[in-house]
Scaffold this motif. Structure first.
Motif, PDB file in Angstrom:
ATOM      1  N   GLU A   1      26.489  -7.365 -53.001  1.00 19.55           N
ATOM      2  CA  GLU A   1      27.086  -7.502 -54.359  1.00 19.55           C
ATOM      3  C   GLU A   1      25.992  -8.389 -55.201  1.00 19.55           C
ATOM      4  N   ILE A   2      25.315  -8.965 -54.687  1.00 20.35           N
ATOM      5  CA  ILE A   2      24.222  -9.865 -55.444  1.00 20.35           C
ATOM      6  C   ILE A   2      23.213  -8.790 -55.987  1.00 20.35           C
ATOM      7  N   MET A   3      22.695  -7.994 -54.919  1.00 21.96           N
ATOM      8  CA  MET A   3      21.748  -6.831 -55.399  1.00 21.96           C
ATOM      9  C   MET A   3      22.461  -5.954 -56.510  1.00 21.96           C
TER      10      MET A   3
ATOM     11  N   THR B   1      39.315 -23.687 -37.407  1.00 24.13           N
ATOM     12  CA  THR B   1      37.922 -24.097 -37.220  1.00 24.13           C
ATOM     13  C   THR B   1      37.418 -24.653 -38.392  1.00 24.13           C
ATOM     14  N   LEU B   2      36.448 -25.757 -38.264  1.00 25.49           N
ATOM     15  CA  LEU B   2      35.855 -26.542 -39.358  1.00 25.49           C
ATOM     16  C   LEU B   2      34.758 -25.587 -39.833  1.00 25.49           C
ATOM     17  N   CYS B   3      34.455 -25.185 -41.221  1.00 28.30           N
ATOM     18  CA  CYS B   3      33.687 -24.511 -41.582  1.00 28.30           C
ATOM     19  C   CYS B   3      32.942 -25.087 -42.897  1.00 28.30           C
ATOM     20  N   ALA B   4      31.820 -24.410 -43.309  1.00 23.91           N
ATOM     21  CA  ALA B   4      30.823 -24.857 -44.442  1.00 23.91           C
ATOM     22  C   ALA B   4      31.043 -24.116 -45.408  1.00 23.91           C
ATOM     23  N   ILE B   5      31.140 -24.259 -46.554  1.00 21.75           N
ATOM     24  CA  ILE B   5      31.207 -23.533 -47.586  1.00 21.75           C
ATOM     25  C   ILE B   5      30.085 -23.811 -48.566  1.00 21.75           C
ATOM     26  N   THR B   6      29.087 -22.499 -48.718  1.00 15.16           N
ATOM     27  CA  THR B   6      27.915 -22.469 -49.612  1.00 15.16           C
ATOM     28  C   THR B   6      28.214 -21.538 -50.710  1.00 15.16           C
ATOM     29  N   LEU B   7      27.118 -21.877 -51.518  1.00 25.30           N
ATOM     30  CA  LEU B   7      27.090 -20.903 -52.974  1.00 25.30           C
ATOM     31  C   LEU B   7      26.092 -19.772 -52.555  1.00 25.30           C
ATOM     32  N   VAL B   8      26.302 -18.706 -53.307  1.00 23.33           N
ATOM     33  CA  VAL B   8      25.470 -17.514 -53.120  1.00 23.33           C
ATOM     34  C   VAL B   8      24.313 -17.623 -53.430  1.00 23.33           C
ATOM     35  N   GLY B   9      23.290 -17.121 -52.341  1.00 27.08           N
ATOM     36  CA  GLY B   9      21.800 -17.512 -52.553  1.00 27.08           C
ATOM     37  C   GLY B   9      21.381 -18.705 -52.056  1.00 27.08           C
ATOM     38  N   ASN B  10      22.055 -19.623 -51.538  1.00 27.29           N
ATOM     39  CA  ASN B  10      21.591 -20.860 -50.991  1.00 27.29           C
ATOM     40  C   ASN B  10      22.506 -21.307 -49.723  1.00 27.29           C
ATOM     41  N   ARG B  11      21.946 -21.552 -48.788  1.00 29.64           N
ATOM     42  CA  ARG B  11      22.468 -22.028 -47.458  1.00 29.64           C
ATOM     43  C   ARG B  11      23.021 -23.311 -47.325  1.00 29.64           C
ATOM     44  N   ALA B  12      22.625 -24.104 -48.259  1.00 31.52           N
ATOM     45  CA  ALA B  12      22.899 -25.516 -48.277  1.00 31.52           C
ATOM     46  C   ALA B  12      24.384 -25.658 -48.549  1.00 31.52           C
ATOM     47  N   PRO B  13      25.347 -26.228 -47.654  1.00 29.82           N
ATOM     48  CA  PRO B  13      26.784 -26.147 -47.933  1.00 29.82           C
ATOM     49  C   PRO B  13      27.041 -27.409 -49.169  1.00 29.82           C
ATOM     50  N   VAL B  14      28.001 -26.813 -49.809  1.00 29.66           N
ATOM     51  CA  VAL B  14      28.498 -27.666 -51.001  1.00 29.66           C
ATOM     52  C   VAL B  14      30.139 -28.275 -50.536  1.00 29.66           C
ATOM     53  N   ALA B  15      30.589 -27.923 -49.394  1.00 33.39           N
ATOM     54  CA  ALA B  15      31.893 -28.313 -49.174  1.00 33.39           C
ATOM     55  C   ALA B  15      32.003 -27.937 -47.576  1.00 33.39           C
TER      56      ALA B  15
ATOM     57  N   PRO C   1      29.839 -22.995 -38.953  1.00 29.57           N
ATOM     58  CA  PRO C   1      30.012 -21.490 -39.529  1.00 29.57           C
ATOM     59  C   PRO C   1      30.039 -21.562 -41.107  1.00 29.57           C
ATOM     60  N   ASP C   2      29.439 -20.905 -41.774  1.00 29.80           N
ATOM     61  CA  ASP C   2      29.356 -20.862 -43.413  1.00 29.80           C
ATOM     62  C   ASP C   2      30.008 -19.567 -44.007  1.00 29.80           C
ATOM     63  N   PHE C   3      30.719 -20.024 -45.131  1.00 29.55           N
ATOM     64  CA  PHE C   3      31.187 -18.856 -45.791  1.00 29.55           C
ATOM     65  C   PHE C   3      30.555 -19.092 -47.227  1.00 29.55           C
ATOM     66  N   SER C   4      30.338 -18.123 -47.900  1.00 30.96           N
ATOM     67  CA  SER C   4      29.638 -18.019 -49.280  1.00 30.96           C
ATOM     68  C   SER C   4      30.831 -17.833 -50.359  1.00 30.96           C
ATOM     69  N   THR C   5      30.454 -18.603 -51.486  1.00 35.12           N
ATOM     70  CA  THR C   5      31.393 -18.203 -52.670  1.00 35.12           C
ATOM     71  C   THR C   5      30.434 -18.258 -54.153  1.00 35.12           C
TER      72      THR C   5
ATOM     73  N   GLY D   1      21.692 -13.130 -61.397  1.00 36.71           N
ATOM     74  CA  GLY D   1      20.572 -12.962 -60.577  1.00 36.71           C
ATOM     75  C   GLY D   1      19.352 -13.608 -61.278  1.00 36.71           C
ATOM     76  N   ASN D   2      19.328 -13.937 -62.471  1.00 37.96           N
ATOM     77  CA  ASN D   2      18.386 -14.799 -63.297  1.00 37.96           C
ATOM     78  C   ASN D   2      18.336 -16.362 -63.049  1.00 37.96           C
ATOM     79  N   LEU D   3      19.560 -16.753 -62.736  1.00 36.77           N
ATOM     80  CA  LEU D   3      19.614 -18.050 -62.531  1.00 36.77           C
ATOM     81  C   LEU D   3      19.347 -18.472 -60.930  1.00 36.77           C
ATOM     82  N   SER D   4      18.804 -19.616 -60.801  1.00 31.39           N
ATOM     83  CA  SER D   4      18.875 -20.272 -59.399  1.00 31.39           C
ATOM     84  C   SER D   4      19.901 -20.965 -59.208  1.00 31.39           C
ATOM     85  N   VAL D   5      20.291 -21.222 -57.988  1.00 31.41           N
ATOM     86  CA  VAL D   5      21.497 -21.990 -57.579  1.00 31.41           C
ATOM     87  C   VAL D   5      21.469 -23.300 -57.974  1.00 31.41           C
ATOM     88  N   GLU D   6      20.373 -23.943 -57.981  1.00 28.39           N
ATOM     89  CA  GLU D   6      20.021 -25.354 -58.465  1.00 28.39           C
ATOM     90  C   GLU D   6      20.423 -25.537 -59.774  1.00 28.39           C
ATOM     91  N   GLU D   7      20.182 -24.547 -60.618  1.00 28.18           N
ATOM     92  CA  GLU D   7      20.313 -24.553 -62.104  1.00 28.18           C
ATOM     93  C   GLU D   7      21.705 -24.589 -62.435  1.00 28.18           C
TER      94      GLU D   7
END
Length: 604
Positions: free
Chosen positions: A197-199, A131-145, A94-98, A231-237
């Protein structure tokens, strides 16, 4: 947990029975994995290594790596996926965004606080405490932690999203991630609508800073200036910017070097647009192709990678610049060579762990043919491996060799109280500390003379032979420690410059120098085991041939296909001693046969 460097104790290939057990454990821990996905995490036939390590806090962990990519780690008999595994299987947890700026704090060892968690319009994922959880960044489902939930989802909401939310175990950009290929997170779209919040941020990004801070101040745990234009920056940038910021800030000396290089004939606007890492990549590629095109000859292949770097690549570096591979995106020369191999520019063969050789080069490759040597670089210097006392000689780094001691089943009782088990490898100081701890815990110091230790039944079984068991009741401290070291299994750790440490069983073989008799009473000098110390047998043969003006040959070592020996006419022990001890600075204890040097006669 991996915010600081860890220490690798062992790195071995997994056994077949252990592989099957690991598959069943992974299937039980992550029941959502299909059989095909399970084979992807724990492959059936591909190389899978078991790495024993200690974190900077002394915690013992086991890491399972597919090739060089860590896929799982085990702590206290519980399995955890790495970010590499989660990028291929983002549904696993299960993932939570930050927000992206929070990642920098997580990579530094901080836990995730609830104010930094984004609550989507559909609500938080329902998880229980622990529970073990994944942490993602806003706009991208790829876990970073990955982290462990400190409270349930209901308790998080009841607490008003305040306080500590997750204990973070492993993150993108930490040292466990750095143990792999250091790839960046892929872009994976969310399965559900983006949080409101992103919108709101996208709609109000053109408003003034005060209105934006009011609209978002309650939900963002960071300075509003960091959120401007999100909103103008991609998560990868965002991630790339943070990676560069983290690597540039603490490295002030590196920044100073780049500033000095700003005087090159490069347009100022182009120079400013390239990061120090990109500049080092350009310099590495320039030196690499310059070396292949102008320095290396086909007759010199195969060529040790360390020799190629030391005697060819570094010699092609401009005088006003300094090549530092650690400051490039590759970090290690071996990784750079494997990238060049993927582009079919050359072929690399691993002779032994940590020792690689370039066996073939495609000089017709377009990258080599189209390379033009910069006009300001003087390409007339001879290869440094053939020059006496050149800079190439000084660039050789003798490997760091540390004797280690393996715990056998018979000796294991002495180390249990210090947290060590059968199969662990320890340094001499760790062995000493464990033995002292055992003696103190069991109160075995002799009351009448503290220089002696009373022998209890366990010490008797571990350290005394049958004839001594009835006669010896006390041992001196130094005798106790020497007996313990003698009965432990010998290992050694070798660390080549720019490579990870390698632990091997047994003592390292010394460089062996022998004098053999040939026909007509002629003598030849034979040198073996040069590769174990990162030395190129061909380079040593070339040096000796020019030094003593005698023929030298390099042949395959009998009984070892991946090893070579150097044979040169005459007794050349004196020249070898100067080369190995003075030029290469190899300790005398790792050279065998120096006493066979011919005695010099008296001058009349």
């Amino acid at each position: 947990m991996f915010a600081k460097a860890f220490r690798v104790k062992s790195n071995t290939a997994i056994k077949g029975s252990d592989r099957r057990k690991l598959r069943s454990d992974v299937a039980a821990t992550f029941p959502t994995l299909t059989s095909e996905q399970l084979s992807d995490v724990v492959p059936n036939k591909e190389e899978l290594n078991v790495i024993k390590l200690y974190t900077h806090k002394g915690e013992a962990l086991t890491v399972y790596a597919n090739g060089r990519i860590p896929v799982l780690f085990e702590m206290e008999k519980r399995l955890y996926p790495t970010v590499y595994t989660l990028w291929s299987h983002p549904h696993l947890l299960p993932d939570f965004s930050t927000w992206p700026p929070v990642l920098h704090k997580l990579a530094g060892g901080a836990d995730l606080m609830l104010p930094g968690v984004i609550v989507p319009s559909s609500g938080l994922p329902q998880v229980d405490q622990g529970t073990l959880c994944a942490i993602t960044l806003v706009g991208n489902r790829a876990p970073v932690a990955i982290g462990i939930a400190i409270m349930s989802s209901a308790e998080m909401v009841a607490a008003g999203m305040k306080g500590k939310g997750f204990t973070v175990l492993h993150t993108y950009m930490d040292h466990l991630w750095g143990f792999g290929d250091k790839s960046c997170p892929p872009a994976i779209a969310h399965l559900e609508a983006e949080p409101s919040e992103i919108m709101n941020a996208e709609e109000e990004e053109q408003e003034d800073e005060e209105e934006e801070s009011k609209a978002h101040g309650k939900s963002l745990p960071v300075d509003p200036s960091l959120q401007t234009g999100i909103g103008n920056l991609s998560v990868e940038e965002d991630i790339q910017c943070m990676v560069m910021a983290e690597k540039e800030d603490p490295n002030e000396s590196g920044a100073a070097e780049v500033t000095e290089e700003d005087n090159l004939d490069v347009p100022q606007e182009v120079e400013d647009s390239r990061s120090p890492q990109e500049q080092m990549n350009v310099l590495l590629h320039q030196c690499f192709f310059h070396a292949l095109k102008c320095k290396v000859k086909k007759s010199e292949l195969p060529l040790l990678a360390s020799t190629f770097l030391r005697n060819y690549v570094f010699s092609c570096c401009p005088k006003d610049q300094q090549l530092d591979i650690k400051k490039s995106s590759y970090k290690k020369f071996s990784k750079f060579l494997h990238t060049m191999q993927q582009h079919k520019i050359l072929q690399v063969k691993e002779l032994s762990k940590g020792v690689e050789s370039i066996v073939d080069v495609d000089w017709k490759h377009e990258s080599i043919r189209s390379f033009v040597v910069p006009a300001e670089i003087e390409a007339s210097d001879p290869p440094l491996q053939d020059s006496k006392g050149g800079d190439g000689e000084q660039l050789y780094h003798c490997p760091e060799i540390i004797p280690l001691y393996g715990i056998s089943s018979k000796m294991a009782p002495l180390f249990q109280e210090s947290g060590y088990k059968k199969g662990h490898t320890l340094s001499s100081s760790e062995v000493r500390s464990a033995i002292i701890n055992y003696v103190k815990v069991n109160e075995l110091v002799d009351e009448t003379n503290k220089n002696f230790v009373q022998v209890n039944p366990i010490l008797c079984d571990c350290l005394l032979n049958k004839l001594e068991q009835d006669e010896i009741s006390k041992l001196k401290w130094d005798d106790l420690l020497s007996r313990c070291l003698y009965r432990l299994q010998p290992f050694h750790q070798v660390t080549f410059f720019g490579h990870e440490s390698i632990v091997r069983k047994g003592n390292i073989d010394p460089i062996d120098i022998t004098i053999a008799q040939r026909s007509s009473n002629k003598k030849v000098t034979i040198i073996k085991n040069l590769e174990l110390y990162g030395l190129d047998p061909q380079a040593v043969a070339n040096f000796l041939q020019q030094k003593v003006q005698a023929s030298a040959t390099v042949t395959t070592l009998p009984g070892a296909k991946d090893r070579a020996q150097v044979q040169i006419q005459g007794n050349q022990t004196h020249h070898l001693a100067k080369l190995l001890l003075e030029d290469y600075q190899i300790p005398h204890r790792y050279i065998q046969g120096l006493k066979k040097a011919p005695k010099m006669g008296r001058k009349k």
